[in-house]
Write an enzyme that holds these catalytic residues in place. Structure first.
Site: not given
Ligand SMILES: CC(C)(COP(=O)(O)OP(=O)(O)OC[C@H]1O[C@@H](n2cnc3c(N)ncnc32)[C@H](O)[C@@H]1OP(=O)(O)O)[C@@H](O)C(=O)NCCC(=O)NCCS
Length: 437
Positions: A268, A307, A363
């Site tokens: 987050h 996101h 971010d």
């Molecule tokens: C923001 C976040 C938690 C959203 O998660 P989510 O909606 O649950 O998305 P998912 O975890 O289901 O991801 C979908 C796919 O994209 C991939 N993915 C998601 N974010 C990724 C990232 N930052 N880098 C690489 N791969 C990523 C996942 O591994 C998943 O791949 P798969 O389908 O092969 O399993 C996630 O994108 C993340 O952890 N980002 C990095 C942290 C970040 O920048 N957070 C700030 C948010 S404002």
């Protein structure tokens, strides 16, 4: 207009049901009418991490993730970032309308009036270790304010709520600045009422022995814009915590501390800190491709990318990139920017990221600006928490006023053992425990 209805045939009993659809949603509690037999509890919906569950009706923030739209109270974020001050936006988010000049003057006056911390709260802060993480200090000190203002418990009294909201918005920059000064071993600086919200924050961060702190107007404006962009983001993890804790009628200080705790996680608000660590780890532009390949092979995530809601682009990232250019004119270019730009370029052309709709989020660039302003990564999430306090409080206030809301209490699908016979300690065998799985 004809009522929208979802017709369901329950194949367990062959019973038909008509479920009303309102605002594109069915009420999960309507499913309870569907029972497999007389003793059945009724059907539930199962939605871990709330991927498709609306927990409230809200009129504060609108996001269309596919189109990359973010609006506060109907106003596009781009216009608010360009034309407003942070406190003007705070007023809008909290009250639903943009303030008149007089309303804004009164609101700014009220917030400014509450920027001081009680001396005992200052002493409380001095008790932290010199290397305490600023976010831990921030969360604890905001919670500790609950002990200073016992009247905050009157959450059903609109006037008491208004006062706590002004106190919290006034005090969070002071707490944030003091966590920073504490980590440097510098004396805490009292607020200066002559200055704007952001300038005063900079004063409390960076004033040394000069009689009057004068903020660089370009940097003050950039920080103000960053605050506007971070002010609210509808039902994200921390807003959900704010509402959930607030639903028990806990006071807004402990609710805000709980929301800030949720924000501190790396998935987050902690992500901007992780972005900087990641850019440090990459080290130079030449290493970017190799790093991206590692991510694609399943070794970690690209921090600042992806996101839950935005699957096109994050409109805040675009404004932040613009603000970064302004800041670098004043501070000199942050060399991390080149690595970040290369990373963005490579990732946006890569099938892995395109297919998963992974774009830079707010971010990705905010950390680079914060570092150019002189902050260490540990401070980044605290800088996020200051403006987000406004969003949390607006969400909390809306929840308290909503007659449909009750104490938040989700259901579960129990998957554990059926009843078991107790085993005396001398007869027990070692078994794999659920905690180590
Ligand atoms: C923001 C976040 C938690 C959203 O998660 P989510 O909606 O649950 O998305 P998912 O975890 O289901 O991801 C979908 C796919 O994209 C991939 N993915 C998601 N974010 C990724 C990232 N930052 N880098 C690489 N791969 C990523 C996942 O591994 C998943 O791949 P798969 O389908 O092969 O399993 C996630 O994108 C993340 O952890 N980002 C990095 C942290 C970040 O920048 N957070 C700030 C948010 S404002």
């Amino acid at each position: 207009m004809e009522k929208e209805v979802l017709s369901i045939l329950d194949m367990r009993t062959n019973a038909p049901y008509d479920i009303p659809i309102e605002n594109g949603a069915v009420r999960a509690s309507d499913l309870r009418r569907m029972k497999a037999g007389p003793g059945d509890f009724g059907l539930m919906s199962y939605d871990p991490a709330f991927l498709n569950t609306a927990s409230c009706q809200s009129a504060i923030t609108f996001i269309d993730g596919d189109k990359g739209i973010l609006r506060y109270r109907g106003y596009p974020i781009e216009q608010l970032a360009e034309k407003c001050t942070f406190l003007e936006v705070a007023y809008l988010i909290l009250n639903g309308e943009l303030p008149t000049e007089l309303q804004l003057k009164n609101f700014v006056g009220a917030v400014t009036h509450h920027t001081m911390l009680h001396e005992t709260t200052k002493t409380f802060l001095t008790g932290f270790r010199h290397d305490a993480h600023p976010m831990g200090m921030f969360i604890s000190t905001v919670a500790a304010l609950s002990t200073v203002y016992p009247d905050a418990k009157n959450v059903l009294d609109p006037e008491a709520r208004k006062l706590q909201i002004q106190r919290l918005i006034g005090k969070v920059p002071t707490i944030a600045a003091y966590t920073y000064r504490h980590s440097l071993g510098y004396p805490y600086i009292y607020p200066d009422d002559d200055l704007s919200y952001t300038e005063n924050f900079m004063n409390m961060l960076w004033k040394m022995v000069e009689p009057k702190y004068r903020a660089n107007p370009v940097l003050a404006r950039a920080l103000d814009i960053l605050f506007i962009l971070h002010a609210d983001h509808e039902q994200n993890c921390s807003a959900n915590v704010m509402r959930a804790v607030g639903s028990s009628q806990a006071d807004p200080f402990v609710c805000t501390a709980a929301a800030a705790a949720a924000l501190s996680g790396p998935l987050h608000g902690g992500a901007n800190e992780e972005v900087l660590k990641m850019l440090d780890e990459i080290g130079s532009k030449e290493n970017v491709r190799g790093y991206v390949d590692k991510i694609k092979a399943g070794h970690g995530k690209l921090m600042g990318f992806g996101h839950r809601i935005y699957k096109n682009y994050d409109p805040r990232a675009r404004i932040i990139k613009w603000a970064a250019d302004q800041v670098f004119v004043a501070t000199g270019r942050n060399p991390k920017l080149d690595i970040a730009l290369e990373l963005e370029k490579i990732a946006l052309e890569d099938e892995y990221f395109i297919k998963r709709k992974l774009y830079p989020n707010v971010d990705f660039y905010s950390g680079i600006i914060y570092q150019a302003l002189g902050f260490k990564p540990e401070m980044f999430t605290v800088l996020f928490a200051i403006p987000r306090t406004v969003g949390w409080l607006a969400q909390w206030q809306e929840m308290i006023q909503d007659p449909e809301q009750k104490i938040a209490r989700p259901r579960q699908l129990y998957t554990g053992y059926d009843v078991r016979e107790f085993v005396p300690i001398e007869q027990r065998e070692v078994r794999a425990t659920s905690a180590t799985r």
